[in-house]
Scaffold this active site. Structure first.
Site, PDB file in Angstrom:
ATOM      1  N   GLY A  34      52.055 -50.206  -3.556  1.00 12.91           N
ATOM      2  CA  GLY A  34      52.475 -50.354  -2.171  1.00 12.91           C
ATOM      3  C   GLY A  34      51.423 -49.944  -1.158  1.00 12.91           C
ATOM      4  N   VAL A 179      43.357 -25.155  -7.851  1.00 12.74           N
ATOM      5  CA  VAL A 179      42.236 -26.098  -7.852  1.00 12.74           C
ATOM      6  C   VAL A 179      41.981 -26.697  -6.468  1.00 12.74           C
ATOM      7  CG1 VAL A 179      41.309 -28.079  -9.078  1.00 12.74           C
ATOM      8  CG2 VAL A 179      43.004 -26.664 -10.168  1.00 12.74           C
ATOM      9  N   ASP A 309      51.217 -38.097 -14.120  1.00 12.99           N
ATOM     10  CA  ASP A 309      51.761 -36.948 -13.379  1.00 12.99           C
ATOM     11  C   ASP A 309      53.285 -36.918 -13.343  1.00 12.99           C
ATOM     12  OD1 ASP A 309      49.165 -36.310 -12.807  1.00 12.99           O
ATOM     13  OD2 ASP A 309      49.413 -36.224 -10.628  1.00 12.99           O
ATOM     14  N   HIS A 441      15.013 -29.369 -24.295  1.00 14.03           N
ATOM     15  CA  HIS A 441      14.538 -28.300 -23.411  1.00 14.03           C
ATOM     16  C   HIS A 441      13.714 -28.924 -22.298  1.00 14.03           C
ATOM     17  CE1 HIS A 441      13.080 -24.427 -22.109  1.00 14.03           C
ATOM     18  NE2 HIS A 441      11.846 -24.940 -22.104  1.00 14.03           N
TER      19      HIS A 441
HETATM   20  P1  NAI Z   1      47.791 -25.229  -8.469  1.00 16.02           P
HETATM   21  O1  NAI Z   1      49.015 -25.197  -9.285  1.00 16.02           O
HETATM   22  O2  NAI Z   1      46.461 -25.413  -9.119  1.00 16.02           O
HETATM   23  O3  NAI Z   1      47.688 -23.880  -7.592  1.00 16.02           O
HETATM   24  C1  NAI Z   1      48.714 -23.475  -6.725  1.00 16.02           C
HETATM   25  C2  NAI Z   1      48.494 -22.018  -6.363  1.00 16.02           C
HETATM   26  O4  NAI Z   1      49.384 -21.676  -5.311  1.00 16.02           O
HETATM   27  C3  NAI Z   1      48.784 -21.064  -7.517  1.00 16.02           C
HETATM   28  O5  NAI Z   1      47.682 -20.222  -7.693  1.00 16.02           O
HETATM   29  C4  NAI Z   1      50.047 -20.328  -7.047  1.00 16.02           C
HETATM   30  O6  NAI Z   1      50.119 -19.004  -7.539  1.00 16.02           O
HETATM   31  C5  NAI Z   1      49.889 -20.368  -5.531  1.00 16.02           C
HETATM   32  N1  NAI Z   1      51.137 -20.199  -4.767  1.00 16.02           N
HETATM   33  C6  NAI Z   1      52.325 -20.795  -5.011  1.00 16.02           C
HETATM   34  N2  NAI Z   1      53.257 -20.387  -4.105  1.00 16.02           N
HETATM   35  C7  NAI Z   1      52.645 -19.535  -3.251  1.00 16.02           C
HETATM   36  C8  NAI Z   1      53.051 -18.789  -2.104  1.00 16.02           C
HETATM   37  N3  NAI Z   1      54.307 -18.833  -1.616  1.00 16.02           N
HETATM   38  N4  NAI Z   1      52.159 -18.000  -1.469  1.00 16.02           N
HETATM   39  C9  NAI Z   1      50.873 -17.927  -1.931  1.00 16.02           C
HETATM   40  N5  NAI Z   1      50.431 -18.608  -3.007  1.00 16.02           N
HETATM   41  C10 NAI Z   1      51.298 -19.417  -3.669  1.00 16.02           C
HETATM   42  O7  NAI Z   1      48.072 -26.367  -7.370  1.00 16.02           O
HETATM   43  P2  NAI Z   1      47.104 -27.217  -6.432  1.00 16.02           P
HETATM   44  O8  NAI Z   1      45.790 -26.542  -6.264  1.00 16.02           O
HETATM   45  O9  NAI Z   1      47.917 -27.544  -5.243  1.00 16.02           O
HETATM   46  O10 NAI Z   1      46.855 -28.533  -7.287  1.00 16.02           O
HETATM   47  C11 NAI Z   1      47.950 -29.400  -7.600  1.00 16.02           C
HETATM   48  C12 NAI Z   1      47.680 -30.206  -8.842  1.00 16.02           C
HETATM   49  O11 NAI Z   1      46.623 -31.118  -8.644  1.00 16.02           O
HETATM   50  C13 NAI Z   1      47.323 -29.336 -10.009  1.00 16.02           C
HETATM   51  O12 NAI Z   1      48.132 -29.713 -11.104  1.00 16.02           O
HETATM   52  C14 NAI Z   1      45.891 -29.644 -10.287  1.00 16.02           C
HETATM   53  O13 NAI Z   1      45.610 -29.630 -11.669  1.00 16.02           O
HETATM   54  C15 NAI Z   1      45.694 -31.041  -9.708  1.00 16.02           C
HETATM   55  N6  NAI Z   1      44.335 -31.154  -9.193  1.00 16.02           N
HETATM   56  C16 NAI Z   1      43.293 -31.167 -10.060  1.00 16.02           C
HETATM   57  C17 NAI Z   1      42.012 -31.211  -9.610  1.00 16.02           C
HETATM   58  C18 NAI Z   1      40.899 -31.174 -10.590  1.00 16.02           C
HETATM   59  O14 NAI Z   1      41.144 -31.374 -11.773  1.00 16.02           O
HETATM   60  N7  NAI Z   1      39.664 -30.896 -10.179  1.00 16.02           N
HETATM   61  C19 NAI Z   1      41.688 -31.262  -8.184  1.00 16.02           C
HETATM   62  C20 NAI Z   1      42.851 -31.195  -7.373  1.00 16.02           C
HETATM   63  C21 NAI Z   1      44.111 -31.153  -7.864  1.00 16.02           C
END
Ligand code: NAI
Length: 462
Positions: A34, A179, A309, A441
């Site tokens: 979409g 992340v 996802d 290397h």
């Molecule tokens: P995340 O799950 O990595 O981190 C969320 C963080 O927020 C955690 O550390 C948690 O403890 C904290 N949190 C939750 N509630 C809170 C609160 N009320 N107050 C303060 N801290 C709080 O989630 P994120 O970074 O949003 O990423 C979402 C998804 O996207 C993940 O599953 C990630 O794997 C994926 N992603 C992967 C990337 C990569 O592989 N490079 C890049 C961006 C996203």
């Protein structure tokens, strides 16, 4: 008579890769999307645009911090934000057009619009209902905010809004040291914003190797990010285009506030399945809103499959791609397999962070006998020449068999280095197998070999 063998709903990395594999295997395939462009969250508002901004801001950081020492004199570049955003948009465009080309090349029809499933074997897009033998749902995920925090994508933004801010803010508060928070937080810190990360847990990137977490936080602090740990954000109030973030410290329940020009909410994502009609179809869902599937990505409704996802497992583009290929191969009568024990994770900050397999903490919990081979990038000639000596490679191997159980890297090109360890793990290799493999290397990859050597008789350069 079905029009299609397969209709894939969603054109993110899971969906479009699955569609290509279906077509390669001789199935008549269509993809439903979409958005104006193909590629889903990853290409349009996620992985790809964030990598463009990470690259550009890293270049600025290099110019500001390392050029003079290398004998490159002159004024450091300043930020032309409009141009940086246009570079990011170009990067998106090249990638989404690339996917469109791949659809045409593989004779996959793009059904433009948002799809729903009125019944098994039918996909509705707009007013048209298409018949199909199989449906693969690859509808992805969406940002999950916090109670008391309303995302307006201007002052209080998700990753989507953070990729198209009108200007670099003076002060940014990032909620969540996961992340997204750390990747985008470090972009804005490098571009000159004051960035404060407020995190519920006591460590950054909960669930990762503890030593990596400590080093990662220290290096980000060195780059100017500040952290408030053990703090649960309970609300954000916006007044006159400024935000006030309220949080409670877990250690003593005390409440505090912090002001910001922009607040980035990065507290996780949740499966996106709105409007598909799954409830009416009776598709079973988990309590966390994921579509339930068996090991072959089949839902409980015949002919409906789901990947990426919107099902269980880490929300990673490459995990979705692997599932997409496996699902297609299964439909074509093959016997595919996704090895969930060897799915790498990468954080594209500088330095990068990468991991695969078990953490030391998990091995302890499982009561496994293991050994650790560690090597610092300070002992790697190439890293030293490139001002990239921060960080290390850590390999975990079974104490008795020497089989590699996990690896954790923080350092230059970690996201690329991790893959030789993934391949080794896929082949059931021992650390000694890596250690006895000749590594060119001078390369960063020698640090991987040295860590493997450290699992045995010892590294050479430390
Ligand atoms: P995340 O799950 O990595 O981190 C969320 C963080 O927020 C955690 O550390 C948690 O403890 C904290 N949190 C939750 N509630 C809170 C609160 N009320 N107050 C303060 N801290 C709080 O989630 P994120 O970074 O949003 O990423 C979402 C998804 O996207 C993940 O599953 C990630 O794997 C994926 N992603 C992967 C990337 C990569 O592989 N490079 C890049 C961006 C996203």
């Amino acid at each position: 008579m079905a029009n299609y063998d397969v209709i894939v709903i969603g054109s993110g990395p899971g969906g479009y890769v699955s569609a290509i594999r279906c077509a390669q295997l001789g199935l008549k395939t269509a993809i439903v999307e979409g958005r104006e462009t193909l590629g889903g969250t990853c290409l349009n508002v996620g992985c790809i645009p964030s990598k463009a901004l990470l690259h550009a801001s890293h270049m600025l950081h290099e110019a500001e911090h390392n050029f003079a020492a290398m004998g490159l004199k002159g004024k450091a570049p300043s930020v032309d934000w409009k141009q940086m955003i246009s570079y990011k948009e170009d990067t998106i465009g090249q990638n989404t057009k690339g996917v469109e080309f791949l659809m045409k090349k593989n004779k996959i029809d793009w059904l433009k619009g948002w799809g729903s499933i009125p019944a098994a074997g039918k996909v509705q897009v707009g007013d048209e209902v298409h018949e199909t033998k199989n449906i693969i749902i690859a509808s992805g995920s969406e940002v999950s905010s916090l109670p008391g925090v309303e995302i307006d994508e201007k002052v209080v933004v998700s990753s989507t809004g953070a990729l198209e801010l009108g200007k670099v803010p003076n002060k940014m508060v990032v909620i969540g040291a996961g992340v997204i928070g750390l990747e985008l937080g470090s972009v804005y810190a490098r571009l000159g914003a004051e960035v404060e990360v407020v995190e519920f847990a006591d460590t950054v990137t909960p669930g990762m190797d503890k030593e990596v977490q400590r080093t990662f936080k220290r290096l980000l602090e060195k780059q100017g990010l500040s952290f408030t740990m053990g703090a649960a954000v309970s609300g954000v109030e916006v007044k006159n285009k400024k935000a006030k973030v309220t949080y409670k410290l877990r250690k003593d329940d005390s409440e505090a506030t912090v002001d910001a020009d922009v607040v980035l909410v990065a507290t996780g994502r949740r499966p996106y399945t709105d409007g598909l009609g799954l409830e009416a179809l009776g598709v079973e869902m988990s309590e966390r809103g994921q579509i339930k599937t068996d090991a072959h990505y089949k839902t409980n409704v015949a002919g409906i499959y789901a990947i990426g996802d919107c099902i269980d497992g880490p929300m990673l583009a490459h995990k979705a791609e692997d599932e997409g290929m496996a699902c297609a191969e299964g439909l074509a009568g093959q016997k595919p397999h996704v090895n969930y024990d060897v799915i790498p994770g990468v954080i594209y900050t500088h330095p990068e962070v990468a991991n695969v397999g078990k953490t030391e903490e998990q091995l302890k919990e499982e009561g496994r006998a293991y050994k650790v081979g560690k090597f610092s990038f300070m002992g790697n000639g190439r890293a030293k020449a490139n001002f990239a000596g921060d960080g290390f490679v850590k390999i975990l191997a079974d104490k008795n068999t020497d089989r590699i159980l996990g690896a954790h890297i923080i350092g230059p090109a970690a996201g690329d280095l991790i893959h030789e360890i993934c391949v080794a793990m896929e082949f059931g290799a021992a650390a000694e197998d890596l250690a006895r493999t000749c590594h060119a290397h001078p390369t960063y990859s020698e640090a991987v070999r040295e860590a493997a050597l450290a699992c045995g008789d010892g590294p050479i350069h430390s």
